[in-house]
Design a protein around this motif. Structure first.
Motif: not given
Length: 69
Positions: A58-59, A67-68, A62
């Motif tokens: 997830a990090r 995606y972030g 992100d």
């Protein structure tokens, strides 16, 4: 430098567009067999579970601009 040598008789078109992609897919279609599907049945909500994503993944996503943002 990238090694572009492949075991294919078709020329590699790295700058091709959608038409090239569709042509590649059409040439590959006879090599793939579609599975026979039965009738789909509804899934009871008790069998539907969320997706677990590790915090590290997830990090990473992100931090990626696609995606972030």
């Amino acid at each position: 430098m990238t090694n572009l040598k492949v075991n294919s008789t078709a020329p590699a078109d790295l700058e091709g567009g959608l038409a090239t992609l569709r042509g590649d897919c059409a040439r590959m279609a006879p090599h793939w067999a579609a599975p026979v599907h039965g009738v789909s049945r509804p899934v009871p909500p008790s069998l539907i579970h969320g997706v677990d994503v590790p915090a590290r993944s997830a990090r990473l996503l992100d931090a990626m601009s696609d995606y972030g943002d």
